[in-house]
Design an enzyme around this catalytic site. Structure first.
Site, PDB file in Angstrom:
ATOM      1  CG  HIS B 109      -1.979   0.671   1.446  1.00  0.00           C
ATOM      2  ND1 HIS B 109      -3.047   0.786   0.137  1.00  0.00           N
ATOM      3  CD2 HIS B 109      -2.747   2.047   1.164  1.00  0.00           C
ATOM      4  CE1 HIS B 109      -4.437   1.714   0.344  1.00  0.00           C
ATOM      5  NE2 HIS B 109      -3.833   2.755   1.349  1.00  0.00           N
ATOM      6  CB  THR B 146      -1.452   3.399  -2.627  1.00  0.00           C
ATOM      7  OG1 THR B 146      -0.508   2.092  -3.227  1.00  0.00           O
ATOM      8  CG2 THR B 146      -1.408   3.471  -1.156  1.00  0.00           C
ATOM      9  CD  GLU B 147      -5.380   5.603   0.627  1.00  0.00           C
ATOM     10  OE1 GLU B 147      -6.527   6.324   0.390  1.00  0.00           O
ATOM     11  OE2 GLU B 147      -4.631   4.255   1.349  1.00  0.00           O
ATOM     12  CG  LEU B 148      -9.196   4.886  -6.128  1.00  0.00           C
ATOM     13  CD1 LEU B 148     -10.473   5.571  -5.914  1.00  0.00           C
ATOM     14  CD2 LEU B 148      -9.080   3.359  -6.115  1.00  0.00           C
ATOM     15  CD1 TRP B 299      -8.402   7.259  -1.714  1.00  0.00           C
ATOM     16  CD2 TRP B 299     -10.209   6.852  -1.726  1.00  0.00           C
ATOM     17  NE1 TRP B 299      -8.736   6.332  -0.718  1.00  0.00           N
ATOM     18  CE2 TRP B 299      -9.516   5.750  -1.282  1.00  0.00           C
ATOM     19  CE3 TRP B 299     -11.416   5.561  -2.755  1.00  0.00           C
ATOM     20  CZ2 TRP B 299      -9.724   4.518  -0.798  1.00  0.00           C
ATOM     21  CZ3 TRP B 299     -11.891   4.292  -2.221  1.00  0.00           C
ATOM     22  CH2 TRP B 299     -10.960   3.226  -1.612  1.00  0.00           C
TER      23      TRP B 299
END
Lengths: 402, 415
Positions: B109, B146-148, B299
């Protein structure tokens, strides 16, 4: 509106936050159209001493002799604790005499209310209240618990503080922390206690940083009285730890106090005397330079009702580490906080600040922005609200003849 | 017919314990095992187990018309395997329904996708794909970073790794006036990826606004929400959110589980709506346009860019130092050090160092185990510094010439 204010310190005779507060509060109130009669002890130390009021014409200063040939400011620079070396009974007597003389010297002059600062002025204030019927506001800048660092608080002082808290119509505490203390230790009625933060004079501190030389790399500042309340030994223990990792770091201890000798001896015993520089008491005009020359400021107080020096350091662009048991810490995001007794943690935070320019830069920038929230204008405005609130409740009194 | 594509992120970082620079641990074990287990337990009880059960039941009740997609970070998988195998078993049960798709991501991540050089991104993605295959029996074909986090370069890398599609935020910067409710493709020539864009308005209605006091649309019932979906033009409505929305961020008393339980039934009642998995969308739909992302989007935070992790100098220093250690860590070839370095790459560590102002800062603080972003930074740099020190020492022991990282050691003291 007219306020009769009973104080203890006023510039240039100051030892700590109380004097600064008194100046800023009276100046701000005067700008809002409030008339102030300010009572303070007369400084008896010499002929060439500047007079208060000569610099400050916004307020009517009434100096009251504290005691013949005895100045409450002698020795440790006006320490409010009976810890002052060589004080003992002399100090207590000076306080008693001052209060007696304030009562005698008091002239209501159409005052609408009384406002007294800290326990030292409480006995006189309560007596004046009794005689005149004027409502009383009592500002608690510190408590005996704070000053004694929780060890051996003097009961007779606590009694005075308790009386003040209970009998004054309103109590102003300089922080939520102090408000809580006053409620917990003195059973104050929470409805009568208001927390009003001190401010800081940004213009005074916001100056360009001093250019550094090799010798001043990695400077850690302690700028408080050398008394138990301010935690100087915790500072020195952390210093020792820091020096093990960063032998080039330098520690500056400014201030006077009863623990000076103990601190000096501590540094010698621990072999760090060459890295710890004791400057003695630094006069006001030189404080800005002292902050500017520092890379981190530490306030490791055991119990700190507010902590104006933290704001001064932040306004000077100095990353700051504050004890968790402090009033100012409650309102700040951009400082590092630590338990005063956790000297390992304090050492690691100091090392962190000294080692990392990105951290210093961020704390400097964010801290500099954050400190702008603390203005004396707000302090004055909120104090004025307390006055107005109080006067709305209290029926107009006939001031009885003395 | 409009598809509804539900995707949920499942992730738990390995949070650091307090590392003081003068008390280096004997092993590169920087993790607060107790705290991480406590939080995993809490998430398991409040979210993973009850939400998985709800989804499993919904899949059965709808005869497979209800579908969802998950991404499970490698860091989460490791912790679940060790401490909550029942949670993994519950996800495996979902996999067996055939109605749950698992997506690929970086194992740790991490923000390796943003690194200019190196093979770390690819290595982490491969490792994750293998882990998902081992765990659930099929290799993922759809990717989410990771986190878009998405930019043109990431799109090219992911295409190069053989994936069919990638998820990201339907940010205004990417779309302009266009709708996120279609498939798009990256602008670069020869890139065959389909890009699925999160409809942030509708996703955030559920993930964030669901229980916000004073929100005009409260209460958000499944009935009302489905009506909105039905009125929304487009081919697919992509609802992407953190799985912990169900039970953790939105507590059960908000009605979030009732909402989830009722959703398929209301969707079923409307002939114009049906659920679809990301892979199904890729098969059924064609991209309607290209998107350009020279600057990364994500995001996170109001800006929906990478500022959540990289806006201040402390974060940038952490990011740079992690990269600088890559040659050293590879040269040493020690598994524990490599693992520790990778766990330190988890994006959360930088997230905790954010010093943004109001609004976003509250959200950062909610997730942070630290009192302050400054302590987060000091702690992280202490861990990284210790890792570097151990790596160097190992290298010396191995008799190798020291590989100097591309930048000098710790910044000198001020002055």
């Amino acid at each position: 509106m007219k306020v009769a204010m009973i104080g203890w310190e006023f510039p240039p005779f100051i030892a700590g936050g109380l004097g600064v507060h008194s100046l800023e509060l009276t100046a701000g109130l005067a700008r809002s159209g409030v008339d102030i009669d300010f009572y303070m002890p007369r400084m008896e130390t010499g002929e060439d001493q500047p007079q208060p009021g000569s610099h400050h014409d916004h307020v009517e200063i009434n100096e009251v002799a504290a005691a013949p040939a005895e100045s409450p400011y002698a020795g440790t620079g006006g320490s409010q604790t009976s810890e002052g070396a060589g004080y003992g009974d002399d100090f207590n007597q000076a306080v008693d005499r001052y209060n007696d003389r304030v009562v005698d010297a008091f002239d209501a002059h159409d005052a609408d209310l009384l406002h007294c600062h800290d326990w030292i002025t409480v006995p006189g204030a309560l007596e004046i209240r009794r005689r005149t019927g004027l409502p009383l506001v009592f500002t608690v800048h510190s408590t005996e618990y704070d000053r004694s660092a929780g060890l051996d608080p003097q009961h007779w002082i606590e009694t005075i503080e308790r009386r003040g808290v209970h009998e004054a119509e309103r109590v102003i505490a300089v922080s939520e922390y102090t408000k809580q203390l006053v409620e917990d230790r003195y059973d104050a009625d929470p409805d009568t206690v208001v927390a009003i933060h001190n401010g800081v004079d940004l213009a005074r501190w916001d100056q360009p940083p001093e250019p550094r030389t090799e010798q001043t790399a990695g400077t850690v500042l302690f700028l408080s009285r050398l008394v138990r309340q301010k935690g100087p030994l915790f500072f020195l223990e952390a210093a020792e730890r820091v020096l093990e990792q960063a032998p080039q770091a330098r520690f500056v201890v400014t201030g006077k106090g009863s623990m000076l000798r103990e601190c000096l001896e501590h540094t010698i015993d621990r072999g760090i005397a060459d890295r710890v520089h004791f400057t003695g008491f630094v006069p006001e005009e030189e404080l800005a330079e002292v902050y500017q020359a520092s890379d981190v400021y530490v306030l490791p107080s055991v119990s700190e009702p507010f902590g104006i020096t933290v704001l001064e350091a932040m306004a000077s662009g100095v990353p700051t580490i504050v004890s968790k048991t402090s009033g100012v810490g409650e309102a700040l995001d951009h400082v590092l906080t630590v338990d005063f007794w956790d000297t390992d943690e304090l050492a690691d935070l100091i090392l962190g600040v000294l080692d990392h320019e990105p951290l210093r830069s961020e704390m400097r920038t964010r801290g500099g922005e954050e400190v702008r929230q603390f203005s004396w204008d707000d302090t004055c405005r909120e104090t004025l609200s307390v006055y107005e609130d109080l006067l709305q409740e209290t029926p107009t009194v006939e001031v009885t003849a003395r | 017919m409009t598809s509804i594509c539900l995707y949920f992120q499942v992730h738990q970082p390995r949070r650091l314990r307090r590392i003081q620079s003068f008390k280096p641990p004997t092993e590169p074990d920087y993790w607060d095992a107790e705290e991480n287990e406590r939080i995993l337990d809490r998430a398991a009880e409040k979210c993973y187990l009850p939400a998985n059960e709800t989804i499993r039941d919904l899949i059965h009740e709808t005869d497979g018309r209800f579908k969802v997609a998950f991404s499970l970070s490698g860091v989460f998988l490791d912790q679940a395997r060790r401490h909550r195998p029942d949670v993994l078993a519950s996800f495996r049960e979902l996999a067996r329904t055939g109605n749950v798709e698992f997506l690929a991501e970086t194992y740790y991540h991490s923000l390796a996708g943003l690194w200019d050089e190196g093979t770390e991104f690819e290595a982490q993605v491969r490792r994750h794909g293998e882990a998902i295959e081992r765990e659930f029996g099929h290799e993922p074909t759809v990717f989410r970073n990771t986190e878009l986090i998405y930019d043109d370069r990431i799109a090219d890398q992911v295409d190069g790794l053989g994936y069919e599609a990638i998820l990201t935020e339907g940010s205004d910067r990417l779309l302009g006036w266009r709708s996120p409710n279609h498939l798009y493709e990256p602008q670069s020539e020869g890139n065959d990826l389909s890009v699925l864009l999160k409809n942030y308005q509708l996703s955030d209605d559920v993930a964030f606004r669901f229980s916000t006091p004073g929100w005009s649309e409260q209460p958000l019932t499944a009935d009302k929400f489905t009506a909105w979906l039905d009125e929304t033009p487009g081919e697919t409505i992509n609802l992407f959110m953190d799985y912990e929305t169900f039970g953790e961020h939105q507590w059960p008393q908000t009605g979030i589980f009732d909402f989830l339980e009722a959703l398929p039934r209301h969707v079923d009642e409307r002939s114009g709506l049906s659920f679809a998995s990301p892979s199904e969308l890729v098969d059924e739909l064609d991209p309607v346009g290209t998107i350009e992302a020279p600057q990364a989007v994500s995001w996170a935070d109001q800006e929906r860019d990478v500022s959540a992790w990289l806006h201040n100098k402390m974060q940038q220093e952490c990011f740079a130092e992690l990269q600088r250690l890559e040659p050293l860590v590879h040269a040493v070839g020690d598994r524990d050090l490599m693992q520790a370095w990778r766990l330190l790459q988890t994006s959360d560590h930088l997230y905790y160092c954010s010093t943004k102002g109001y609004g976003d800062q509250e959200i950062h603080e909610y997730f942070s185990p630290y009192d302050s972003p400054y302590v987060a930074y000091i702690n992280f740099m202490n861990a990284l510094g210790d890792l570097k020190e151990k790596a160097r020492r190992r290298l010396r022991e191995q008799g190798e010439t020291e590989i100097e990282a591309t930048a000098p050691a710790q910044a000198p003291l001020p002055g």
